[in-house]
Design a protein around this motif. Structure first.
Motif, PDB file in Angstrom:
ATOM      1  N   ILE A 171       0.833  -1.206   0.000  1.00  0.00           N
ATOM      2  CA  ILE A 171       0.000   0.000   0.000  1.00  0.00           C
ATOM      3  C   ILE A 171       0.868   1.256   0.000  1.00  0.00           C
ATOM      4  O   ILE A 171       0.584   2.222  -0.726  1.00  0.00           O
ATOM      5  N   GLU A 172       1.938   1.259   0.777  1.00  0.00           N
ATOM      6  CA  GLU A 172       2.850   2.412   0.783  1.00  0.00           C
ATOM      7  C   GLU A 172       3.463   2.627  -0.599  1.00  0.00           C
ATOM      8  O   GLU A 172       3.600   3.779  -1.055  1.00  0.00           O
ATOM      9  N   ALA A 173       3.830   1.529  -1.269  1.00  0.00           N
ATOM     10  CA  ALA A 173       4.393   1.645  -2.617  1.00  0.00           C
ATOM     11  C   ALA A 173       3.361   2.219  -3.579  1.00  0.00           C
ATOM     12  O   ALA A 173       3.687   3.033  -4.454  1.00  0.00           O
ATOM     13  N   GLY A 174       2.105   1.798  -3.413  1.00  0.00           N
ATOM     14  CA  GLY A 174       1.040   2.315  -4.265  1.00  0.00           C
ATOM     15  C   GLY A 174       0.811   3.797  -4.064  1.00  0.00           C
ATOM     16  O   GLY A 174       0.560   4.539  -5.025  1.00  0.00           O
ATOM     17  N   VAL A 175       0.891   4.252  -2.811  1.00  0.00           N
ATOM     18  CA  VAL A 175       0.745   5.679  -2.521  1.00  0.00           C
ATOM     19  C   VAL A 175       1.905   6.457  -3.135  1.00  0.00           C
ATOM     20  O   VAL A 175       1.710   7.504  -3.763  1.00  0.00           O
ATOM     21  N   GLU A 231      -0.624   5.492  -7.369  1.00  0.00           N
ATOM     22  CA  GLU A 231      -1.646   4.517  -7.764  1.00  0.00           C
ATOM     23  C   GLU A 231      -2.741   4.423  -6.696  1.00  0.00           C
ATOM     24  O   GLU A 231      -3.914   4.215  -7.016  1.00  0.00           O
ATOM     25  N   PHE A 232      -2.360   4.561  -5.436  1.00  0.00           N
ATOM     26  CA  PHE A 232      -3.306   4.609  -4.331  1.00  0.00           C
ATOM     27  C   PHE A 232      -3.363   6.043  -3.803  1.00  0.00           C
ATOM     28  O   PHE A 232      -2.357   6.758  -3.808  1.00  0.00           O
ATOM     29  N   THR A 233      -4.514   6.425  -3.318  1.00  0.00           N
ATOM     30  CA  THR A 233      -4.697   7.775  -2.814  1.00  0.00           C
ATOM     31  C   THR A 233      -3.840   8.037  -1.575  1.00  0.00           C
ATOM     32  O   THR A 233      -3.658   7.143  -0.736  1.00  0.00           O
ATOM     33  N   PRO A 289      -1.567   3.800   5.311  1.00  0.00           N
ATOM     34  CA  PRO A 289      -1.267   2.408   4.933  1.00  0.00           C
ATOM     35  C   PRO A 289      -1.402   1.411   6.070  1.00  0.00           C
ATOM     36  O   PRO A 289      -1.871   0.286   5.860  1.00  0.00           O
ATOM     37  N   SER A 290      -1.041   1.810   7.277  1.00  0.00           N
ATOM     38  CA  SER A 290      -1.142   0.872   8.403  1.00  0.00           C
ATOM     39  C   SER A 290      -2.586   0.579   8.758  1.00  0.00           C
ATOM     40  O   SER A 290      -2.948  -0.567   9.063  1.00  0.00           O
ATOM     41  N   VAL A 291      -3.448   1.584   8.702  1.00  0.00           N
ATOM     42  CA  VAL A 291      -4.873   1.383   8.988  1.00  0.00           C
ATOM     43  C   VAL A 291      -5.509   0.526   7.898  1.00  0.00           C
ATOM     44  O   VAL A 291      -6.300  -0.386   8.179  1.00  0.00           O
ATOM     45  N   ASP A 298     -13.600  -2.742  -2.144  1.00  0.00           N
ATOM     46  CA  ASP A 298     -13.028  -1.794  -1.182  1.00  0.00           C
ATOM     47  C   ASP A 298     -11.773  -1.140  -1.739  1.00  0.00           C
ATOM     48  O   ASP A 298     -11.530   0.058  -1.529  1.00  0.00           O
ATOM     49  N   ILE A 299     -10.958  -1.919  -2.446  1.00  0.00           N
ATOM     50  CA  ILE A 299      -9.747  -1.373  -3.056  1.00  0.00           C
ATOM     51  C   ILE A 299     -10.125  -0.301  -4.083  1.00  0.00           C
ATOM     52  O   ILE A 299      -9.558   0.792  -4.109  1.00  0.00           O
ATOM     53  N   GLU A 300     -11.115  -0.630  -4.922  1.00  0.00           N
ATOM     54  CA  GLU A 300     -11.535   0.311  -5.956  1.00  0.00           C
ATOM     55  C   GLU A 300     -12.085   1.597  -5.328  1.00  0.00           C
ATOM     56  O   GLU A 300     -11.839   2.697  -5.805  1.00  0.00           O
ATOM     57  N   THR A 301     -12.824   1.455  -4.214  1.00  0.00           N
ATOM     58  CA  THR A 301     -13.499   2.603  -3.608  1.00  0.00           C
ATOM     59  C   THR A 301     -12.581   3.432  -2.724  1.00  0.00           C
ATOM     60  O   THR A 301     -12.604   4.664  -2.754  1.00  0.00           O
ATOM     61  N   ASN A 302     -11.761   2.755  -1.923  1.00  0.00           N
ATOM     62  CA  ASN A 302     -11.035   3.447  -0.862  1.00  0.00           C
ATOM     63  C   ASN A 302      -9.552   3.693  -1.129  1.00  0.00           C
ATOM     64  O   ASN A 302      -8.975   4.616  -0.560  1.00  0.00           O
ATOM     65  N   LEU A 303      -8.925   2.856  -1.952  1.00  0.00           N
ATOM     66  CA  LEU A 303      -7.483   2.965  -2.122  1.00  0.00           C
ATOM     67  C   LEU A 303      -7.062   3.659  -3.404  1.00  0.00           C
ATOM     68  O   LEU A 303      -6.104   4.430  -3.422  1.00  0.00           O
ATOM     69  N   LEU A 304      -7.761   3.366  -4.499  1.00  0.00           N
ATOM     70  CA  LEU A 304      -7.279   3.841  -5.790  1.00  0.00           C
ATOM     71  C   LEU A 304      -7.556   5.316  -6.009  1.00  0.00           C
ATOM     72  O   LEU A 304      -8.581   5.839  -5.591  1.00  0.00           O
ATOM     73  N   THR A 305      -6.627   5.980  -6.676  1.00  0.00           N
ATOM     74  CA  THR A 305      -6.847   7.357  -7.083  1.00  0.00           C
ATOM     75  C   THR A 305      -7.793   7.366  -8.276  1.00  0.00           C
ATOM     76  O   THR A 305      -7.970   6.360  -8.970  1.00  0.00           O
TER      77      THR A 305
END
Length: 199
Positions: free
Chosen positions: A134-138, A142-144, A149-151, A184-191
């Motif tokens: 998740i940190e790499a994605g941020v 790629e991730f918002t 990331p820890s949460v 959840d990934i599509e809604t909460n993580l992705l930019t």
């Protein structure tokens, strides 16, 4: 037959645990899953608890190898690969046998500090891998960057654990939780850019 007697014993312990559960399991059950006698097993391990701690250590090695092997060219693909590995019914560490063995051992954790300590290691390695992805994605955009990331990693672990437990306990399909986590990934993580580009 495996040339290493301890490996043979641990493989037999794993198979017997899946068949009989922890409470009813005897050293004779373990011997029946191998070519070794009860006396030979007792020679290598003093008690059933010692056997289970060693069995957990063996499972941990397999578990970490599979966690690290989750493939993907981007963090998003790595995350999806890892979730599929852990939640669906494909792969060595996601089949019913592995989940059953882990659930049996988790049930003993409140009463056995050594087993609990080993299970903490399982939890930690998964958390670290999820957080890393998740940190790499941020970092890559790629991730918002609005997420912690820890949460996010803790949330995914909770969902994964629940899905695995329900699969073993009530034969609940893994398809729905897999789809839910993908959503959840599509809604909460992705930019927005990642969603539009479907990277």
């Amino acid at each position: 037959m495996n040339d290493d007697p301890t490996t043979e014993i641990l493989d037999a312990t794993y198979q017997a645990l899946c068949k009989h559960g922890y409470a009813e399991l005897t050293v004779q059950d373990i011997a029946a899953e191998s070519a070794m006698s009860k006396a030979s097993i007792h020679y290598h391990y003093d008690s059933k608890d010692d056997l289970f701690v060693a069995c957990l250590e063996s499972l941990y090695d397999r578990y970490t190898a599979h966690i690290e092997a989750a493939a993907g060219e981007t963090p998003r693909k790595q995350l999806r690969s890892l979730l599929e590995l852990l939640v669906t019914d494909t792969g060595e560490i996601s089949g019913t046998e592995f989940r059953t063995a882990m659930l049996e051992l988790k049930a003993q954790a409140p009463y056995n500090e050594e087993i609990q300590d080993r299970l903490v290691e399982f939890d930690a390695v998964l958390f670290e891998r999820l957080e890393e992805i998740i940190e790499a994605g941020v970092s890559r955009g790629e991730f918002t960057d609005r997420i912690d990331p820890s949460v996010a990693a803790e949330s995914l672990i909770t969902t994964i654990t629940g899905a695995q437990t329900r699969r073993v306990a009530v034969d609940y399909s893994t398809e729905q939780p897999s789809e839910m986590m993908t959503g959840d990934i599509e809604t909460n993580l992705l930019t927005e850019m990642t969603v539009e580009g479907r990277q």
